[in-house]
Write a protein that holds these residues in place. Sequence first.
Motif, PDB file in Angstrom:
ATOM      1  N   UNK A 189       0.635  -1.586   0.185  1.00 46.34           N
ATOM      2  CA  UNK A 189       0.306   0.001  -0.202  1.00 46.34           C
ATOM      3  C   UNK A 189       0.564   1.464  -0.311  1.00 46.34           C
ATOM      4  N   UNK A 190       0.341   2.084  -0.812  1.00 41.77           N
ATOM      5  CA  UNK A 190       1.538   3.189  -1.222  1.00 41.77           C
ATOM      6  C   UNK A 190       0.602   5.079  -0.382  1.00 41.77           C
ATOM      7  N   UNK A 191      -1.342   4.576  -0.511  1.00 43.58           N
ATOM      8  CA  UNK A 191      -1.195   5.877  -0.060  1.00 43.58           C
ATOM      9  C   UNK A 191      -2.300   5.642   1.203  1.00 43.58           C
ATOM     10  N   UNK A 192      -2.590   3.923   1.447  1.00 45.02           N
ATOM     11  CA  UNK A 192      -2.831   3.613   2.584  1.00 45.02           C
ATOM     12  C   UNK A 192      -1.256   3.761   3.569  1.00 45.02           C
ATOM     13  N   UNK A 193      -1.039   4.505   5.015  1.00 47.63           N
ATOM     14  CA  UNK A 193      -0.399   4.338   5.278  1.00 47.63           C
ATOM     15  C   UNK A 193      -0.388   3.131   6.553  1.00 47.63           C
ATOM     16  N   UNK A 194       0.481   2.030   6.979  1.00 48.30           N
ATOM     17  CA  UNK A 194       1.257   1.528   7.434  1.00 48.30           C
ATOM     18  C   UNK A 194       1.210   1.467   8.886  1.00 48.30           C
ATOM     19  N   UNK A 195       0.231   1.975   9.865  1.00 41.86           N
ATOM     20  CA  UNK A 195       0.411   2.524  10.745  1.00 41.86           C
ATOM     21  C   UNK A 195      -0.253   1.975  12.334  1.00 41.86           C
ATOM     22  N   UNK A 196      -0.215   2.227  13.617  1.00 44.66           N
ATOM     23  CA  UNK A 196      -1.218   2.090  14.977  1.00 44.66           C
ATOM     24  C   UNK A 196      -1.844   3.065  14.578  1.00 44.66           C
ATOM     25  N   UNK A 197      -3.205   2.581  15.334  1.00 49.06           N
ATOM     26  CA  UNK A 197      -4.233   3.830  14.710  1.00 49.06           C
ATOM     27  C   UNK A 197      -5.022   3.886  13.801  1.00 49.06           C
TER      28      UNK A 197
END
Length: 385
Positions: A321-329
């Motif tokens: 994924x590039x526009x979706x950020x891989x991150x908590x929250x």
Amino acid sequence: MDKRQLKFNSKAIHGGQAPDKAYGAVMPPIYQTSTYAQTTPGGHMGYMYSRSANPTRTALEDSLASIENGTFGMAFGSGIAAIDAVMKLMNPGDEVIATSDIYGGSYRIFRKIYEKYGVVFHFVGMQDLEEIKAKVNSNTKLIWVETPTNPMMNIVDIKRVSQLAKKHHILFAVDNTFATPYLQLPLDLGADIVMHSATKYLGGHSDVVLGALVVKDKDLADQLYFIQNASGAICGPMDSFLVLRGIKTLHVRMQRHCENGRAVAQFLADHPKIDKVYWPGFPDHPNHEVAKEQMKDFGAMISFVPKGGDYQDAIKIVERLQLFTLAESLGGVESLAGHPASMSHSGIPKEEREKSGVVDAMIRLSVGIEDSDDLIADLRRAIEH
């Protein structure tokens, strides 16, 4: 004008608010101070020490109470700090019934902190009221609900659980983080306490960590205010200011979140490489009718499982994924993707996770307010790569 009678969009901006008394500032100033001058011992202008109260935090707490149709709001240093305050109402031997597919941080504080102090927890699937009834006894002091649940997006009937809680004189709390008061008002449906990780949609910009509680009952509020002051897990004035600013655009953000959530959920449901999509807006979603009854719309939190997928398949998709950020929250203006098994729910044993459906291949999306076509294109690339 009685601002309590305002509709939600107006409450988000004006509810509980008034221009600053000192200079007429439209936005509450950031009172970055720890203490306040007194003219004589005990002679002050309503504030003595900022752990106990701070004007910027008061402005936020008044806003929180307004948008949840409550009477008393309390702001904390994090969502978990707010949960911790509720748990401090419990005594050794008290029993708590909680949603089975619960946020990993909630599970952790329940099982790893309060269980060792003698509080007993039962985790049940709350879509079926009989599951809750089976655990109620004379020691039951709290029912803790998430709806929609994290990350299965199950829906719990707040009104029916409230009726059960009131019948047995049990305190009833609802984590309203996913829905927000724009979509759902638990106090109006019979809950005693509403909890928020205001880090999420209320703040809305991924730039602050903060928690909140809202209640209607004064005696309950007094107990929680005492705990807030005595334990000291309060938020600072700058964080209060940021969440208050976020609340003022909550209604317009949630409209776009919901529009985008619907589009992304439908794309995933139609994609041949996706096995399951969890989103309460689908007519075949369990308790969809309850969601329609108690929610204004269905939100922008979505979980899905790739067809024939396993842990590695999920990891590959989120890494592409590039526009979706891989991150908590979750809940910010930007779209985020997460892998519950290794991120938000990693603190729950694998066997317990999978009992409630949180498999290793599951991916959770927090759909932001970008253009939905761009979000769908990003997902398509990641899935079809």
